[in-house]
Design an enzyme around this catalytic site. Structure first.
Site, mmCIF file in Angstrom:
data_model
loop_
_atom_site.group_PDB
_atom_site.id
_atom_site.type_symbol
_atom_site.label_atom_id
_atom_site.label_comp_id
_atom_site.label_asym_id
_atom_site.label_seq_id
_atom_site.Cartn_x
_atom_site.Cartn_y
_atom_site.Cartn_z
ATOM 1 N N ARG A 103 -20.486 30.015 -17.909
ATOM 2 C CA ARG A 103 -20.466 31.450 -17.648
ATOM 3 C C ARG A 103 -21.896 31.945 -17.391
ATOM 4 O O ARG A 103 -22.858 31.418 -17.974
ATOM 5 C CB ARG A 103 -19.902 32.139 -18.898
ATOM 6 C CG ARG A 103 -19.717 33.631 -18.808
ATOM 7 C CD ARG A 103 -18.596 33.994 -17.924
ATOM 8 N NE ARG A 103 -18.111 35.340 -18.143
ATOM 9 C CZ ARG A 103 -17.379 35.992 -17.241
ATOM 10 N NH1 ARG A 103 -17.081 35.432 -16.077
ATOM 11 N NH2 ARG A 103 -16.937 37.194 -17.494
ATOM 12 N N THR A 375 -11.923 35.630 -8.098
ATOM 13 C CA THR A 375 -12.227 34.507 -8.953
ATOM 14 C C THR A 375 -11.406 33.427 -8.291
ATOM 15 O O THR A 375 -10.563 33.727 -7.447
ATOM 16 C CB THR A 375 -11.750 34.841 -10.385
ATOM 17 O OG1 THR A 375 -12.532 35.915 -10.853
ATOM 18 C CG2 THR A 375 -11.825 33.675 -11.335
ATOM 19 N N THR A 393 -16.054 31.975 -10.680
ATOM 20 C CA THR A 393 -16.027 33.357 -10.170
ATOM 21 C C THR A 393 -17.398 33.893 -9.792
ATOM 22 O O THR A 393 -18.417 33.467 -10.325
ATOM 23 C CB THR A 393 -15.417 34.289 -11.243
ATOM 24 O OG1 THR A 393 -15.202 35.575 -10.688
ATOM 25 C CG2 THR A 393 -16.292 34.417 -12.478
ATOM 26 N N SER A 446 -14.840 37.196 -20.499
ATOM 27 C CA SER A 446 -14.070 36.834 -19.313
ATOM 28 C C SER A 446 -12.576 36.864 -19.630
ATOM 29 O O SER A 446 -12.174 36.889 -20.794
ATOM 30 C CB SER A 446 -14.480 35.426 -18.896
ATOM 31 O OG SER A 446 -13.617 34.939 -17.896
ATOM 32 N N SER A 447 -11.776 36.853 -18.585
ATOM 33 C CA SER A 447 -10.324 36.684 -18.753
ATOM 34 C C SER A 447 -9.863 35.341 -18.205
ATOM 35 O O SER A 447 -8.658 35.073 -18.147
ATOM 36 C CB SER A 447 -9.574 37.796 -18.008
ATOM 37 O OG SER A 447 -9.930 39.043 -18.524
ATOM 38 N N GLY A 468 -8.932 38.910 -12.227
ATOM 39 C CA GLY A 468 -9.554 39.859 -13.157
ATOM 40 C C GLY A 468 -8.793 39.888 -14.471
ATOM 41 O O GLY A 468 -8.410 38.855 -15.018
HETATM 42 N N1 GLY Z 1 -14.836 38.043 -13.608
HETATM 43 C C1 GLY Z 1 -13.519 37.794 -14.011
HETATM 44 C C2 GLY Z 1 -13.447 37.204 -15.373
HETATM 45 O O1 GLY Z 1 -14.337 36.481 -15.778
HETATM 46 O O2 GLY Z 1 -12.517 37.469 -16.075
#
Ligand code: GLY
Length: 564
Positions: A103, A375, A393, A446-447, A468
């Protein structure tokens, strides 16, 4: 007369199907489990084919996912990237279960209120466009680490496909041409003279990306130092200086991807591994599955209002906890074991009653109908037993719309995934709190939900999605469709979805999911129902008992599952 009767019969048959709402729910092509050796499912056919080729040349599913990810940075720049970040979850042939967090991180000069004006109001666009929106990119460090640690192929070989496609070009599809045209003005505002971003395109144009090819060559030759040091780093810093960004040489040099423990759960006899914080995806998915496990949803029915009612109430609880508790575990304590326990899920559902919609708390909401798919997810599997689920992403479509001058790649706008101000929604309408506040060196929540499911120790499903805040619910419903509703992989992934994220208090339905009658029933029990465009682009691979595979790339996108 007989012909008329026949037509009437057909008409009646269709009417009955529609009134039972199964036309859009369980249609399936019942594909064969055609592949014995390997499958790659990604958002772009060229990229999937490269992944399969790497495995045909003796590589494993890890080599394939890395090669595919670098190719996506060339052929699918909306989300494929070297200027973003992601998560990798894998079950290796030797049984190890691993995950790597690559990340993006907040630059060391970040400040908690860096996106607020002197009155404490959010400054529009600052966390989503331009240089200040970018976190320190993690993709190059992460992909190379994954390759070195779990792959078998040389870096130069794995990167050669992406370099070739950037250097010699490829014919762009309509999706990419439209996307580049749509964001032309933004590119002209935030990027300089890249010769790629900011031009008008037509489907079929040959896209040659010489600067990007040079950057990829530097990575191929020097490894991570080819990106985080040397001339590419110089270009990133010049770009930061040009646009008042704050990523420094130290930020680049200090970037580390992190081995994380996978988080584990079970659902109706299946075993799941997925990604923990700083993604909320894995926790939220297991939490949702724990709630649903107590209910016989097959009996309720895929399009029944009681089923939708149950999903929506479960989603509200989970997203409320996401907002309150979740953030980067290196900075805040996230109660993971509680959140993924079956007891906690039961306890949280004790107020649930069919036919009742509980109000979400009254917190300011944002424009939830902006939905970005930018993403991207890659699922790969090989006959040796390596199963890989990788989501990566730039955050929004083409990230911050800022291309690094002279290096030909786009930077992310991932800083917007922090809670820039408590209770103020991000571009996905998600609200957060202090657990996800900005701090130097911290990773934004994040998701992303890369998942691997096994049954009795045997591979069953590799799955993940962009979308998202809707990543979690897209993956969740695809799993329910397979396990509970016994749908084929393609039907399970393609079936219309619903989404509720607690705030705003809106039940979002993909077009065609439900009949007017059912929607009315949901409105009558208090849901604010909104019809929304397609969301999520799930990439899945499923196994039969004999270990044969098939894959499916969501009909919502332009990707392809390719196998051998
Ligand atoms: N940017 C989308 C996520 O990391 O959830």
């Amino acid at each position: 007369m007989r012909k008329r009767l026949y037509l009437i019969k057909i008409f009646l048959f269709i009417f009955v199907l529609q009134s039972h709402q199964i036309l859009f729910s369980q249609n399936s092509t019942a594909q064969e489990y055609a592949y014995k050796n390997e499958v790659v499912s990604s958002a772009n056919e060229i990229a999937s084919e490269v992944g399969v080729k790497i495995m045909q040349n003796g590589g494993n599913a890890i080599d394939a996912v890395v090669g595919t990810a670098f190719v996506l940075a060339v052929v699918y720049p909306q989300a494929g990237n070297i200027g973003g970040g992601g998560f990798f979850t894998a079950r290796l042939a030797d049984g190890r279960e691993v995950s790597v967090d690559f990340r993006e991180t907040a630059p060391m000069k970040s400040l908690r209120d860096m996106y607020l004006d002197s009155l404490g109001n959010v400054i529009p666009d600052l966390s989503t466009y331009g240089h200040l929106a970018s976190g320190v990119p993690g993709s190059v460090a992460g992909l190379l680490y994954i390759l070195e640690t779990y792959g078998t192929k040389a870096r130069a070989e794995v990167l050669s496909y992406a370099i070739n496609l950037a250097e010699n070009g490829f014919h762009i599809n309509g999706e990419l041409a439209n996307a580049l045209n749509e964001y032309q003005e933004d590119f002209l505002k935030y990027s300089v003279s890249d010769n790629i971003f900011g031009k008008k395109y037509s489907s079929g144009d040959l896209l040659i990306q010489t600067e990007l090819a040079n950057t990829l060559k530097a990575i191929s030759e020097k490894g991570r130092d080819g990106f985080y040091k040397g001339w590419v780093a110089d270009k990133i810093i010049s770009e930061m200086n040009r646009g008042k960004g704050i990523i420094s040489y130290d930020d680049l040099m200090d970037y580390k991807c992190i081995d994380r423990n996978v988080i584990k759960g079970t659902y109706r006899g299946y075993d799941l591994i997925t990604m923990g914080p700083p993604s909320s995806g894995g926790i939220c998915l297991l939490y949702l599955l724990n709630i649903i496990e107590k209910f016989d949803i097959q009996k309720l029915g895929f399009t029944d209002e009681n089923y939708i009612n149950l999903l929506a109430e479960a989603m509200k609880l989970v997203y409320a906890d996401r907002s309150e508790f979740m953030g980067d575990m290196d900075f805040v304590k996230v109660p993971v074991s509680t959140l993924i326990s079956k007891e906690y899920a039961n306890d949280r559902m004790k107020y649930f009653q069919f036919g009742v919609s509980r109000n979400s708390t009254d917190v300011k909401s944002g424009n939830i109908f902006h939905e970005s798919n930018q993403t991207t997810h890659i699922s790969t599997a090989d006959s040796k037993g390596n199963l890989v689920s990788l989501t990566t992403t730039l955050n929004d479509v083409f990230g911050s719309k800022t291309a690094v001058e002279g290096a030909g790649f786009l930077l992310n706008n991932e800083m917007d995934d922090f809670s820039v101000k408590p209770g103020v929604p991000n571009i996905f309408g998600l609200v957060g709190n202090s657990a996800n506040a900005i701090e130097p060196g911290k990773r934004m929540l994040s998701s992303m939900t890369p998942v691997i499911i096994t049954k009795n120790g045997k591979p069953f499903l590799v799955i993940g999605s962009p979308g998202g805040g809707k990543i979690i619910t897209s993956v969740f419903q695809s799993i329910l469709n397979i396990i509970d509703f016994k749908m084929e992989l393609d039907a399970a992934i393609d079936a219309p979805r619903i989404h509720h994220q607690w705030l705003p208090d809106v039940l979002q339905l993909e077009n065609k999911r439900l009949t007017k009658k059912t929607i009315k029933k949901l409105s009558d029990i208090g849901y604010k129902v909104k019809s929304v465009h397609d969301f999520g682009r799930v990439e899945g691979i499923i196994f039969d008992d004999a270990g044969n595979m098939k894959g499916h790339s969501d009909r919502r996108g332009y990707g392809k599952a390719v196998g051998f």
